[in-house]
Motif scaffolding. Sequence first.
Motif, PDB file in Angstrom:
ATOM      1  N   LYS A 111     -23.101  18.431  38.703  1.00  0.00           N
ATOM      2  CA  LYS A 111     -24.142  19.145  39.424  1.00  0.00           C
ATOM      3  C   LYS A 111     -24.374  20.554  38.899  1.00  0.00           C
ATOM      4  O   LYS A 111     -25.457  21.086  39.018  1.00  0.00           O
ATOM      5  N   GLY A 112     -23.342  21.147  38.366  1.00  0.00           N
ATOM      6  CA  GLY A 112     -23.462  22.530  37.929  1.00  0.00           C
ATOM      7  C   GLY A 112     -22.786  22.766  36.599  1.00  0.00           C
ATOM      8  O   GLY A 112     -22.039  21.913  36.100  1.00  0.00           O
ATOM      9  N   ASP A 113     -23.040  23.935  36.044  1.00  0.00           N
ATOM     10  CA  ASP A 113     -22.462  24.286  34.750  1.00  0.00           C
ATOM     11  C   ASP A 113     -20.946  24.430  34.790  1.00  0.00           C
ATOM     12  O   ASP A 113     -20.281  24.295  33.768  1.00  0.00           O
ATOM     13  N   ASP A 114     -20.402  24.693  35.981  1.00  0.00           N
ATOM     14  CA  ASP A 114     -18.949  24.856  36.083  1.00  0.00           C
ATOM     15  C   ASP A 114     -18.225  23.537  36.373  1.00  0.00           C
ATOM     16  O   ASP A 114     -17.006  23.508  36.480  1.00  0.00           O
ATOM     17  N   ASP A 115     -18.961  22.442  36.490  1.00  0.00           N
ATOM     18  CA  ASP A 115     -18.341  21.124  36.684  1.00  0.00           C
ATOM     19  C   ASP A 115     -17.780  20.624  35.354  1.00  0.00           C
ATOM     20  O   ASP A 115     -18.430  20.759  34.320  1.00  0.00           O
ATOM     21  N   ILE A 116     -16.573  20.053  35.419  1.00  0.00           N
ATOM     22  CA  ILE A 116     -16.008  19.463  34.214  1.00  0.00           C
ATOM     23  C   ILE A 116     -15.682  17.991  34.478  1.00  0.00           C
ATOM     24  O   ILE A 116     -15.385  17.602  35.606  1.00  0.00           O
ATOM     25  N   LEU A 117     -15.756  17.197  33.449  1.00  0.00           N
ATOM     26  CA  LEU A 117     -15.438  15.781  33.540  1.00  0.00           C
ATOM     27  C   LEU A 117     -13.919  15.650  33.576  1.00  0.00           C
ATOM     28  O   LEU A 117     -13.244  15.925  32.587  1.00  0.00           O
ATOM     29  N   VAL A 118     -13.376  15.237  34.736  1.00  0.00           N
ATOM     30  CA  VAL A 118     -11.920  15.155  34.883  1.00  0.00           C
ATOM     31  C   VAL A 118     -11.408  13.740  34.708  1.00  0.00           C
ATOM     32  O   VAL A 118     -10.232  13.533  34.389  1.00  0.00           O
ATOM     33  N   THR A 119     -12.267  12.764  34.935  1.00  0.00           N
ATOM     34  CA  THR A 119     -11.974  11.370  34.638  1.00  0.00           C
ATOM     35  C   THR A 119     -13.279  10.746  34.165  1.00  0.00           C
ATOM     36  O   THR A 119     -14.317  11.391  34.167  1.00  0.00           O
ATOM     37  N   LYS A 120     -13.224   9.507  33.828  1.00  0.00           N
ATOM     38  CA  LYS A 120     -14.402   8.822  33.289  1.00  0.00           C
ATOM     39  C   LYS A 120     -15.628   8.910  34.203  1.00  0.00           C
ATOM     40  O   LYS A 120     -16.753   8.939  33.728  1.00  0.00           O
ATOM     41  N   SER A 121     -15.426   8.970  35.507  1.00  0.00           N
ATOM     42  CA  SER A 121     -16.553   8.942  36.436  1.00  0.00           C
ATOM     43  C   SER A 121     -16.596  10.096  37.436  1.00  0.00           C
ATOM     44  O   SER A 121     -17.362  10.064  38.388  1.00  0.00           O
ATOM     45  N   VAL A 122     -15.763  11.114  37.227  1.00  0.00           N
ATOM     46  CA  VAL A 122     -15.700  12.208  38.195  1.00  0.00           C
ATOM     47  C   VAL A 122     -15.828  13.567  37.521  1.00  0.00           C
ATOM     48  O   VAL A 122     -15.074  13.901  36.608  1.00  0.00           O
ATOM     49  N   TYR A 123     -16.805  14.313  38.004  1.00  0.00           N
ATOM     50  CA  TYR A 123     -16.947  15.719  37.646  1.00  0.00           C
ATOM     51  C   TYR A 123     -16.476  16.543  38.837  1.00  0.00           C
ATOM     52  O   TYR A 123     -16.803  16.226  39.985  1.00  0.00           O
ATOM     53  N   LEU A 124     -15.711  17.588  38.566  1.00  0.00           N
ATOM     54  CA  LEU A 124     -15.248  18.494  39.613  1.00  0.00           C
ATOM     55  C   LEU A 124     -15.436  19.925  39.152  1.00  0.00           C
ATOM     56  O   LEU A 124     -15.392  20.207  37.954  1.00  0.00           O
ATOM     57  N   ASN A 125     -15.588  20.814  40.107  1.00  0.00           N
ATOM     58  CA  ASN A 125     -15.512  22.233  39.800  1.00  0.00           C
ATOM     59  C   ASN A 125     -14.189  22.746  40.369  1.00  0.00           C
ATOM     60  O   ASN A 125     -13.489  22.034  41.094  1.00  0.00           O
TER      61      ASN A 125
END
Length: 167
Positions: free
Chosen positions: A112-126
């Motif tokens: 959703k945002g520039d600070d989100d990172i891909l932590v697993t194959k299907s999940v972005y988290l900030n």
Amino acid sequence: MGVVNLARVDERLIHGQVMLTLSQRDGVNSIFVVDDVVAKDKFMKDLYKSAGSRTGQKTIVMTEEKCKFYWDEFKFKEYSAILITKTVTGIYNLVKHGVPIKDLNIGGIAKKGDDDILVTKSVYLNKADALKLKELNEDYGVENIYFQATPSSSSSSLVDVLKQFGL
């Protein structure tokens, strides 16, 4: 008194084989979809209730406030539920309110945002969401937090994901 058999964060809420498989967990007799937008839209609410009914479980769609009330007043009656929200914040708010959750599955969360990172194959988290998950685990008794898109895919632990944020 009812129980949250499994909590899940998944932007898609109820979908396909994931819910069919998860709904067959021992003891599950209901699915609670907690989302303010869906609960206030009759068409979407009916759509999710219909999708949930295909699992054979009673499906209840409610706002976050209604879920809190339902816990406070009825302790979820005799339901053994899968509790689903679209966001980490939704689960965080429910647990902080007092809804007891032991197992939390993080399924699918889009960027959703520039600070989100891909932590697993299907999940972005900030980092803010990572800190909420850490707090739920350390301070609110959510013992098992794991990242797994589908029951047949590999999972990642909270510890591994937190390392990606230096936590």
